[in-house]
Design an enzyme around this catalytic site. Structure first.
Site, PDB file in Angstrom:
ATOM      1  N   LYS A  52       0.794  -1.140   0.129  1.00 36.25           N
ATOM      2  CA  LYS A  52       0.024  -0.114   0.023  1.00 36.25           C
ATOM      3  C   LYS A  52       0.898   1.325  -0.059  1.00 36.25           C
ATOM      4  O   LYS A  52       0.479   2.257  -0.826  1.00 36.25           O
ATOM      5  CB  LYS A  52      -1.170  -0.157   1.106  1.00 36.25           C
ATOM      6  CG  LYS A  52      -2.066  -1.089   1.031  1.00 36.25           C
ATOM      7  CD  LYS A  52      -2.908  -1.385   2.216  1.00 36.25           C
ATOM      8  CE  LYS A  52      -3.695  -2.891   1.943  1.00 36.25           C
ATOM      9  NZ  LYS A  52      -4.565  -3.251   3.147  1.00 36.25           N
ATOM     10  N   GLN A  96      -5.138  -1.784   9.487  1.00 35.80           N
ATOM     11  CA  GLN A  96      -4.672  -3.465   8.575  1.00 35.80           C
ATOM     12  C   GLN A  96      -5.322  -4.208   9.430  1.00 35.80           C
ATOM     13  O   GLN A  96      -5.058  -4.538  10.661  1.00 35.80           O
ATOM     14  CB  GLN A  96      -3.185  -3.468   8.353  1.00 35.80           C
ATOM     15  CG  GLN A  96      -2.717  -4.681   7.784  1.00 35.80           C
ATOM     16  CD  GLN A  96      -3.346  -4.765   6.300  1.00 35.80           C
ATOM     17  OE1 GLN A  96      -3.182  -3.770   5.480  1.00 35.80           O
ATOM     18  NE2 GLN A  96      -3.807  -5.944   5.703  1.00 35.80           N
ATOM     19  N   ASP A 119     -11.192   1.955   3.407  1.00 33.64           N
ATOM     20  CA  ASP A 119     -11.560   0.610   3.180  1.00 33.64           C
ATOM     21  C   ASP A 119     -13.001   0.113   3.095  1.00 33.64           C
ATOM     22  O   ASP A 119     -13.161  -0.850   2.426  1.00 33.64           O
ATOM     23  CB  ASP A 119     -11.004   0.016   4.320  1.00 33.64           C
ATOM     24  CG  ASP A 119      -9.531  -0.750   4.095  1.00 33.64           C
ATOM     25  OD1 ASP A 119      -9.194  -0.900   2.997  1.00 33.64           O
ATOM     26  OD2 ASP A 119      -8.786  -0.878   5.068  1.00 33.64           O
TER      27      ASP A 119
END
Ligand code: BQF
Length: 292
Positions: A52, A96, A119
């Protein structure tokens, strides 16, 4: 059989994003800024966060990696999230997953401001997506839809079978695939308790496998000419590879590929598109396109 090249498609989209960012900067605007919270040192999570951060560089974004040890208190994470919610220089951020057992993932996700939830995991974004309102959409389902679009694979009216019902892939993908504006398809979701699984798969024009069970989908479950999308990324030990492991998909690629019109490989299929769609969501956050 056409191999769907997720790596090349993601690279092309990241170049398009970079062009747009260069124009933003030329107009005197800030670069989009993504922050990522990483807890602990799990090998998979380390790799995913590294992917990322590298993608942010490719897109011309600013990125910030915030690390905590495995034993971090849940409240410390919640405090950091509150700080990021209030930080005007951060356009979007992610935590995460998975998190250590002592931390409640739902409580953490619920704490993220929906307009920074790139997300798309916050219940507000999940709900808005489900009823077709502007929202941040989970990156893996969005990546799959984008691959189908870019390869001109029709979905409208087709029978799509999804294996897996996770909140991050299977469920949101089913929602999008059935919506008129996205897939406009007839959708069946199968899982570990589904009966007639082989028959369900054999009736599908498009099979999307997201169960995390290596080489689960076999040739005798696939109709001639079907499209097969493999979401699996299980790390299996392999002494011949640097790093000591390789990625294994949910599809028995050798057996299944000859029957397909299109198929995604692992690695280099859906995975790179997941990262790329996170970048696309971050660009949207940077442009403040939602919730104005
Ligand atoms: C590729 C993920 C399970 C649980 C949490 C490229 C990625 C993977 C594969 C990647 C994943 C999987 C990510 C490839 C992010 C996808 O070349 O095939 C990129 O970085 N992913 C994650 O952030 O969390 C996960 C899978």
């Amino acid at each position: 059989m056409t191999l769907i090249d997720g790596k090349a498609t993601a690279a092309r989209i990241k170049a398009e994003i970079k062009e747009e960012v260069d124009q933003m900067v030329a107009r005197g605007e800030r670069r989009p800024h993504l922050a990522a919270i990483l807890v602990g040192h799990d090998g998979g999570s380390e790799t995913y966060v590294k992917n990322k951060v590298l993608a942010c560089e490719a897109c011309g974004f600013q990125s910030t990696l915030i690390r905590f040890e495995d034993d971090v208190a849940e409240q410390t994470l919640l405090d950091e999230i509150a700080r990021l919610n209030a930080d005007d220089t951060v356009d979007g951020f992610i935590v995460q997953l998975p998190l250590p057992k002592h931390i409640d993932e739902q409580r953490v996700t619920d704490a993220i401001a929906p307009n920074k939830d790139v997300d798309g995991f916050h219940p507000v974004n999940v709900g808005r997506m489900a009823i077709g309102l502007p929202s941040f959409i989970s990156a893996t389902p969005l990546g799959i839809l984008t691959l189908l679009q870019r390869y001109d694979i029709p979905t409208s009216g087709k029978k799509v079978v999804i294996l897996g019902r996770s909140n991050i892939v299977g469920k949101p993908l089913a929602q999008l695939m059935m919506q008129k504006l996205y897939g406009n398809a007839t959708v069946t979701v199968c899982h570990s308790r589904s009966e007639q699984l082989r028959e369900e798969c054999l009736s599908a024009d498009i099979i999307i496998v997201a169960i995390g069970s290596p080489a689960f989908l076999k040739a005798d479950m696939v109709k001639e000419g079907a499209v097969v999308i493999d979401v699996g990324t299980t790390r299996v030990p392999d002494a011949t590879r640097k790093g000591g492991f390789r990625l294994q998909g949910d599809v028995d690629f050798e057996g299944v590929a000859p029957k397909c019109s299109f198929i995604t490989p692992v690695p280099g299929g859906v995975g790179p598109m997941t990262i790329c769609m996170l970048m696309q969501n971050t660009l949207k956050a940077g442009k403040r396109e939602y919730y104005q």
